[in-house]
Design a protein around this motif. Structure first.
Motif, PDB file in Angstrom:
ATOM      1  N   ILE A   3       7.082  -0.311  16.078  1.00  0.00           N
ATOM      2  CA  ILE A   3       5.822   0.049  15.853  1.00  0.00           C
ATOM      3  C   ILE A   3       6.695   1.246  17.023  1.00  0.00           C
ATOM      4  O   ILE A   3       6.911   0.754  18.574  1.00  0.00           O
ATOM      5  N   LYS A   4       5.886   2.057  17.726  1.00  0.00           N
ATOM      6  CA  LYS A   4       5.552   3.002  19.187  1.00  0.00           C
ATOM      7  C   LYS A   4       4.168   3.121  19.427  1.00  0.00           C
ATOM      8  O   LYS A   4       3.593   2.893  18.382  1.00  0.00           O
ATOM      9  N   LEU A   5       4.513   2.419  20.762  1.00  0.00           N
ATOM     10  CA  LEU A   5       3.235   2.886  20.955  1.00  0.00           C
ATOM     11  C   LEU A   5       2.526   3.742  21.794  1.00  0.00           C
ATOM     12  O   LEU A   5       3.418   4.796  22.328  1.00  0.00           O
ATOM     13  N   LYS A   6       1.371   3.826  21.864  1.00  0.00           N
ATOM     14  CA  LYS A   6       0.375   5.227  22.528  1.00  0.00           C
ATOM     15  C   LYS A   6       1.407   4.650  24.031  1.00  0.00           C
ATOM     16  O   LYS A   6       1.233   3.965  25.062  1.00  0.00           O
ATOM     17  N   ARG A  36       5.508  -1.697  31.381  1.00  0.00           N
ATOM     18  CA  ARG A  36       7.095  -1.904  30.632  1.00  0.00           C
ATOM     19  C   ARG A  36       6.602  -1.110  28.765  1.00  0.00           C
ATOM     20  O   ARG A  36       7.850  -0.287  29.063  1.00  0.00           O
ATOM     21  N   ILE A  37       6.043  -1.831  28.398  1.00  0.00           N
ATOM     22  CA  ILE A  37       6.385  -1.073  27.056  1.00  0.00           C
ATOM     23  C   ILE A  37       5.371  -0.085  25.962  1.00  0.00           C
ATOM     24  O   ILE A  37       5.403  -0.024  25.461  1.00  0.00           O
ATOM     25  N   SER A  38       4.393   0.250  26.988  1.00  0.00           N
ATOM     26  CA  SER A  38       3.469   1.842  26.510  1.00  0.00           C
ATOM     27  C   SER A  38       4.531   2.871  26.749  1.00  0.00           C
ATOM     28  O   SER A  38       5.420   3.292  27.442  1.00  0.00           O
ATOM     29  N   GLY A  39       4.799   3.386  25.520  1.00  0.00           N
ATOM     30  CA  GLY A  39       5.008   4.210  25.330  1.00  0.00           C
ATOM     31  C   GLY A  39       6.618   4.216  24.270  1.00  0.00           C
ATOM     32  O   GLY A  39       6.928   5.011  23.731  1.00  0.00           O
ATOM     33  N   PHE A  54       0.726  -6.766  15.655  1.00  0.00           N
ATOM     34  CA  PHE A  54       1.904  -6.207  15.324  1.00  0.00           C
ATOM     35  C   PHE A  54       2.761  -7.243  16.165  1.00  0.00           C
ATOM     36  O   PHE A  54       2.308  -7.349  17.212  1.00  0.00           O
ATOM     37  N   THR A  55       3.552  -9.240  15.240  1.00  0.00           N
ATOM     38  CA  THR A  55       4.750  -9.451  16.389  1.00  0.00           C
ATOM     39  C   THR A  55       5.500  -8.811  16.905  1.00  0.00           C
ATOM     40  O   THR A  55       6.290  -8.265  15.903  1.00  0.00           O
ATOM     41  N   GLU A  72      -5.137  -1.187  18.306  1.00  0.00           N
ATOM     42  CA  GLU A  72      -5.629   0.222  18.864  1.00  0.00           C
ATOM     43  C   GLU A  72      -4.478   0.677  19.639  1.00  0.00           C
ATOM     44  O   GLU A  72      -4.391   1.685  20.661  1.00  0.00           O
ATOM     45  N   TYR A  73      -3.475  -0.413  19.998  1.00  0.00           N
ATOM     46  CA  TYR A  73      -2.701   0.711  20.874  1.00  0.00           C
ATOM     47  C   TYR A  73      -1.269   0.790  20.529  1.00  0.00           C
ATOM     48  O   TYR A  73      -0.467   1.350  21.336  1.00  0.00           O
TER      49      TYR A  73
END
Length: 120
Positions: A3-6, A36-39, A54-55, A72-73
């Protein structure tokens, strides 16, 4: 599956956890993680699939432990492995079938990950 986070996942978290008076009610722990993980693209644990979450797996230098991310993220799902599969809410396992759970042999507790798979 990844997954790619927003890019604005942290902002979304802050908005969701701020009351009408502007008081932040969230946790510093989640703010730190989301900063740290946004985007970023993160690897999903495909042994533990859910319909709206998602885990993601731990990643050295990024995440110390696996965590669950609400959809939603998430900006993008890459190589989604949930098609034609279902989660069994009786035995809590992922089924390769949307018709009958191979683990507990039940069919009335299966929930396909996608509505269109309900009609296979």
């Amino acid at each position: 599956m990844k997954i790619k986070l927003k890019n604005n996942a942290l902002h979304i978290y802050r908005e969701e956890h701020t009351d009408i008076h502007g008081n932040f009610l969230g946790e510093d722990y989640w703010e730190d993680i989301l900063s740290r993980i946004s985007g970023r693209e993160l690897q999903v644990n495909t042994d533990e699939l859910f319909k709206h979450e998602f885990t993601v797996l731990a990643e050295k230098g990024v995440l110390e432990e696996s965590i669950r991310i609400p959809e939603e993220y998430v900006d993008t799902i890459i190589d989604d492995e949930r098609h034609k599969k279902a989660r069994c809410y009786f035995c809590n396992k992922v089924s390769e079938s949307v018709l009958k759970c191979p683990h507990c042999k039940r069919k009335d507790y299966l929930e396909p990950f996608f509505d269109e798979d309900n009609y296979l």
